[in-house]
Design a protein around this motif. Structure first.
Motif, PDB file in Angstrom:
ATOM      1  N   PRO A  92      74.275  56.870 -11.089  1.00  0.00           N
ATOM      2  CA  PRO A  92      75.486  57.228 -11.828  1.00  0.00           C
ATOM      3  C   PRO A  92      75.156  57.853 -13.176  1.00  0.00           C
ATOM      4  O   PRO A  92      74.075  57.632 -13.742  1.00  0.00           O
ATOM      5  N   SER A  93      76.103  58.621 -13.701  1.00  0.00           N
ATOM      6  CA  SER A  93      75.911  59.255 -15.006  1.00  0.00           C
ATOM      7  C   SER A  93      76.519  58.441 -16.140  1.00  0.00           C
ATOM      8  O   SER A  93      76.283  58.735 -17.314  1.00  0.00           O
ATOM      9  N   VAL A  94      77.308  57.429 -15.817  1.00  0.00           N
ATOM     10  CA  VAL A  94      77.919  56.547 -16.812  1.00  0.00           C
ATOM     11  C   VAL A  94      77.589  55.109 -16.424  1.00  0.00           C
ATOM     12  O   VAL A  94      77.919  54.681 -15.317  1.00  0.00           O
ATOM     13  N   TYR A  95      76.935  54.387 -17.317  1.00  0.00           N
ATOM     14  CA  TYR A  95      76.513  53.026 -16.991  1.00  0.00           C
ATOM     15  C   TYR A  95      76.090  52.307 -18.270  1.00  0.00           C
ATOM     16  O   TYR A  95      76.000  52.918 -19.344  1.00  0.00           O
ATOM     17  N   ALA A 100      67.516  41.450 -22.701  1.00  0.00           N
ATOM     18  CA  ALA A 100      67.608  40.041 -23.078  1.00  0.00           C
ATOM     19  C   ALA A 100      66.295  39.589 -23.708  1.00  0.00           C
ATOM     20  O   ALA A 100      65.218  39.839 -23.171  1.00  0.00           O
ATOM     21  N   HIS A 101      66.394  38.933 -24.863  1.00  0.00           N
ATOM     22  CA  HIS A 101      65.215  38.397 -25.546  1.00  0.00           C
ATOM     23  C   HIS A 101      65.480  36.948 -25.935  1.00  0.00           C
ATOM     24  O   HIS A 101      66.574  36.415 -25.668  1.00  0.00           O
ATOM     25  N   ASN A 102      64.525  36.329 -26.572  1.00  0.00           N
ATOM     26  CA  ASN A 102      64.627  34.884 -26.780  1.00  0.00           C
ATOM     27  C   ASN A 102      65.674  34.482 -27.815  1.00  0.00           C
ATOM     28  O   ASN A 102      66.029  33.305 -27.912  1.00  0.00           O
ATOM     29  N   THR A 103      66.206  35.441 -28.581  1.00  0.00           N
ATOM     30  CA  THR A 103      67.234  35.094 -29.562  1.00  0.00           C
ATOM     31  C   THR A 103      68.581  35.758 -29.270  1.00  0.00           C
ATOM     32  O   THR A 103      69.507  35.629 -30.064  1.00  0.00           O
ATOM     33  N   GLY A 104      68.687  36.466 -28.168  1.00  0.00           N
ATOM     34  CA  GLY A 104      69.952  37.119 -27.857  1.00  0.00           C
ATOM     35  C   GLY A 104      69.786  38.284 -26.903  1.00  0.00           C
ATOM     36  O   GLY A 104      68.851  38.331 -26.106  1.00  0.00           O
ATOM     37  N   ARG A 105      70.701  39.283 -27.020  1.00  0.00           N
ATOM     38  CA  ARG A 105      70.705  40.434 -26.127  1.00  0.00           C
ATOM     39  C   ARG A 105      71.074  41.695 -26.900  1.00  0.00           C
ATOM     40  O   ARG A 105      71.766  41.641 -27.917  1.00  0.00           O
ATOM     41  N   ASP A 106      70.597  42.845 -26.390  1.00  0.00           N
ATOM     42  CA  ASP A 106      70.987  44.152 -26.905  1.00  0.00           C
ATOM     43  C   ASP A 106      71.693  44.930 -25.798  1.00  0.00           C
ATOM     44  O   ASP A 106      71.356  44.802 -24.622  1.00  0.00           O
ATOM     45  N   LEU A 107      72.666  45.767 -26.192  1.00  0.00           N
ATOM     46  CA  LEU A 107      73.476  46.520 -25.242  1.00  0.00           C
ATOM     47  C   LEU A 107      73.176  48.013 -25.361  1.00  0.00           C
ATOM     48  O   LEU A 107      73.202  48.574 -26.462  1.00  0.00           O
ATOM     49  N   PHE A 108      72.889  48.663 -24.232  1.00  0.00           N
ATOM     50  CA  PHE A 108      72.673  50.103 -24.163  1.00  0.00           C
ATOM     51  C   PHE A 108      73.746  50.710 -23.263  1.00  0.00           C
ATOM     52  O   PHE A 108      73.945  50.248 -22.140  1.00  0.00           O
ATOM     53  N   ILE A 109      74.425  51.758 -23.762  1.00  0.00           N
ATOM     54  CA  ILE A 109      75.504  52.388 -23.017  1.00  0.00           C
ATOM     55  C   ILE A 109      75.197  53.872 -22.847  1.00  0.00           C
ATOM     56  O   ILE A 109      75.053  54.602 -23.841  1.00  0.00           O
ATOM     57  N   LYS A 121      89.476  59.437 -19.411  1.00  0.00           N
ATOM     58  CA  LYS A 121      89.156  58.267 -18.584  1.00  0.00           C
ATOM     59  C   LYS A 121      87.879  57.584 -19.065  1.00  0.00           C
ATOM     60  O   LYS A 121      87.822  56.352 -19.192  1.00  0.00           O
ATOM     61  N   GLN A 122      86.840  58.390 -19.355  1.00  0.00           N
ATOM     62  CA  GLN A 122      85.577  57.814 -19.816  1.00  0.00           C
ATOM     63  C   GLN A 122      85.711  57.215 -21.218  1.00  0.00           C
ATOM     64  O   GLN A 122      85.144  56.159 -21.509  1.00  0.00           O
ATOM     65  N   ILE A 123      86.473  57.870 -22.086  1.00  0.00           N
ATOM     66  CA  ILE A 123      86.672  57.350 -23.434  1.00  0.00           C
ATOM     67  C   ILE A 123      87.394  56.005 -23.391  1.00  0.00           C
ATOM     68  O   ILE A 123      87.043  55.073 -24.127  1.00  0.00           O
ATOM     69  N   GLU A 124      88.380  55.873 -22.530  1.00  0.00           N
ATOM     70  CA  GLU A 124      89.082  54.598 -22.402  1.00  0.00           C
ATOM     71  C   GLU A 124      88.151  53.512 -21.870  1.00  0.00           C
ATOM     72  O   GLU A 124      88.209  52.358 -22.306  1.00  0.00           O
ATOM     73  N   TRP A 125      87.302  53.860 -20.904  1.00  0.00           N
ATOM     74  CA  TRP A 125      86.313  52.907 -20.386  1.00  0.00           C
ATOM     75  C   TRP A 125      85.366  52.462 -21.496  1.00  0.00           C
ATOM     76  O   TRP A 125      85.078  51.271 -21.651  1.00  0.00           O
ATOM     77  N   LEU A 126      84.883  53.421 -22.287  1.00  0.00           N
ATOM     78  CA  LEU A 126      83.955  53.117 -23.376  1.00  0.00           C
ATOM     79  C   LEU A 126      84.622  52.244 -24.432  1.00  0.00           C
ATOM     80  O   LEU A 126      84.025  51.271 -24.926  1.00  0.00           O
ATOM     81  N   LEU A 130      83.310  48.450 -25.440  1.00  0.00           N
ATOM     82  CA  LEU A 130      82.920  48.087 -26.807  1.00  0.00           C
ATOM     83  C   LEU A 130      83.813  46.984 -27.364  1.00  0.00           C
ATOM     84  O   LEU A 130      83.334  46.051 -28.015  1.00  0.00           O
ATOM     85  N   THR A 131      85.103  47.089 -27.117  1.00  0.00           N
ATOM     86  CA  THR A 131      86.047  46.117 -27.672  1.00  0.00           C
ATOM     87  C   THR A 131      85.831  44.725 -27.088  1.00  0.00           C
ATOM     88  O   THR A 131      85.905  43.722 -27.807  1.00  0.00           O
ATOM     89  N   THR A 132      85.546  44.662 -25.800  1.00  0.00           N
ATOM     90  CA  THR A 132      85.444  43.363 -25.132  1.00  0.00           C
ATOM     91  C   THR A 132      84.035  42.773 -25.142  1.00  0.00           C
ATOM     92  O   THR A 132      83.885  41.553 -25.032  1.00  0.00           O
ATOM     93  N   SER A 133      83.007  43.620 -25.262  1.00  0.00           N
ATOM     94  CA  SER A 133      81.633  43.135 -25.055  1.00  0.00           C
ATOM     95  C   SER A 133      80.711  43.249 -26.257  1.00  0.00           C
ATOM     96  O   SER A 133      79.702  42.544 -26.327  1.00  0.00           O
ATOM     97  N   ARG A 134      80.997  44.132 -27.195  1.00  0.00           N
ATOM     98  CA  ARG A 134      80.056  44.401 -28.279  1.00  0.00           C
ATOM     99  C   ARG A 134      79.651  43.138 -29.046  1.00  0.00           C
ATOM    100  O   ARG A 134      78.474  42.965 -29.408  1.00  0.00           O
ATOM    101  N   ARG A 135      80.572  42.247 -29.305  1.00  0.00           N
ATOM    102  CA  ARG A 135      80.288  41.084 -30.153  1.00  0.00           C
ATOM    103  C   ARG A 135      79.233  40.154 -29.556  1.00  0.00           C
ATOM    104  O   ARG A 135      78.626  39.355 -30.270  1.00  0.00           O
TER     105      ARG A 135
END
Length: 231
Positions: A92-95, A100-109, A121-126, A130-135
């Motif tokens: 896929p082109s969008v994913y 995961a590391h011993n003190t937490g996690r990093d997110l790559f989009i 559509k892609q902007i709404e997905w993004l 970010l709103t639900t998962s970034r924290r």
């Protein structure tokens, strides 16, 4: 699409625009160096993987057998019905994926800007992601092929994103505390800070380049460190 386990402090290799046509010498050096680096966890290729019909198979074969390498779709990868080859051989082109590391996690989009626009559509997905998962993550890194800021009229619609779309993304990234946005496409290096977000353009690694380059990024609880390398 994946979860990579690593240490709190880890390194990733980033290159852009290999434009594989008749050879993949520089890309081969890139993946070989990545694989030999004990501190490196994975690599990223920021789009324009190919530059010729049928070259996607050579690109995909060059990556096999090494540490994980995540690819982005570039505008050149769409030419000559290239999307069908990309979807079949790369995915896929969008994913998104996490580290995961011993003190937490990093997110790559990874977002799809190959046609010069993300679209609603892609902007709404993004926005929702970010709103639900970034924290839940320490660092958040956005990966895009097309540069958000440079206006390149030589490539018509694929040269840069529409201004309104760029402003929407810049505001969204700042509001959601995005750490870094990595970009390719323009074959030169630039490092900007807009709001609270760092935007870095990585130059080309193509075989024909006078100074093919790639970027080593080290992430830790202290922040981000850069080290530029040449082939």
């Amino acid at each position: 699409v994946a979860s990579i386990a690593t240490k709190e402090r880890y390194t990733l290799y980033v290159c852009a625009d290999p434009h594989i046509s008749t050879s993949a010498d520089n890309l081969q050096q890139f993946v070989t160096r990545l694989d030999a680096d004990n501190d490196a966890s994975f690599g990223i290729v920021l789009g324009d993987c190919t530059d010729q019909r049928g070259a996607m198979s050579e690109y995909a074969n060059t990556l096999r057998g090494y540490k994980p390498i995540f690819s982005l779709l570039g505008n050149h990868d769409l030419y000559f019905s290239g999307w069908d080859d990309y979807r079949e051989l790369i995915g896929p082109s969008v994913y998104w994926f996490e580290v995961a590391h011993n003190t937490g996690r990093d997110l790559f989009i990874a977002i799809d800007s190959a046609s010069g626009t993300l679209g609603s559509k892609q902007i709404e997905w993004l926005k929702k992601l970010l709103t639900t998962s970034r924290r839940a993550y320490r660092h958040c890194i956005i990966l895009t092929h097309t540069n958000l800021f440079y206006t390149d009229n030589s490539q018509t619609g694929a040269g840069s994103l529409p201004m309104e779309e760029t402003m929407t993304l810049v505001e969204m990234f700042s509001r959601n505390n995005v750490t870094l946005c990595l970009q390719g496409h323009d074959h030169y290096r630039e490092d900007l800070n807009v709001g609270s977000v760092r935007y870095t353009i990585v130059g080309t690694i193509r075989d024909e380049a006078k100074e093919p380059e790639y970027l080593l990024i080290t992430l830790s609880n202290s922040g981000i460190e850069y080290e530029w390398q040449y082939l």
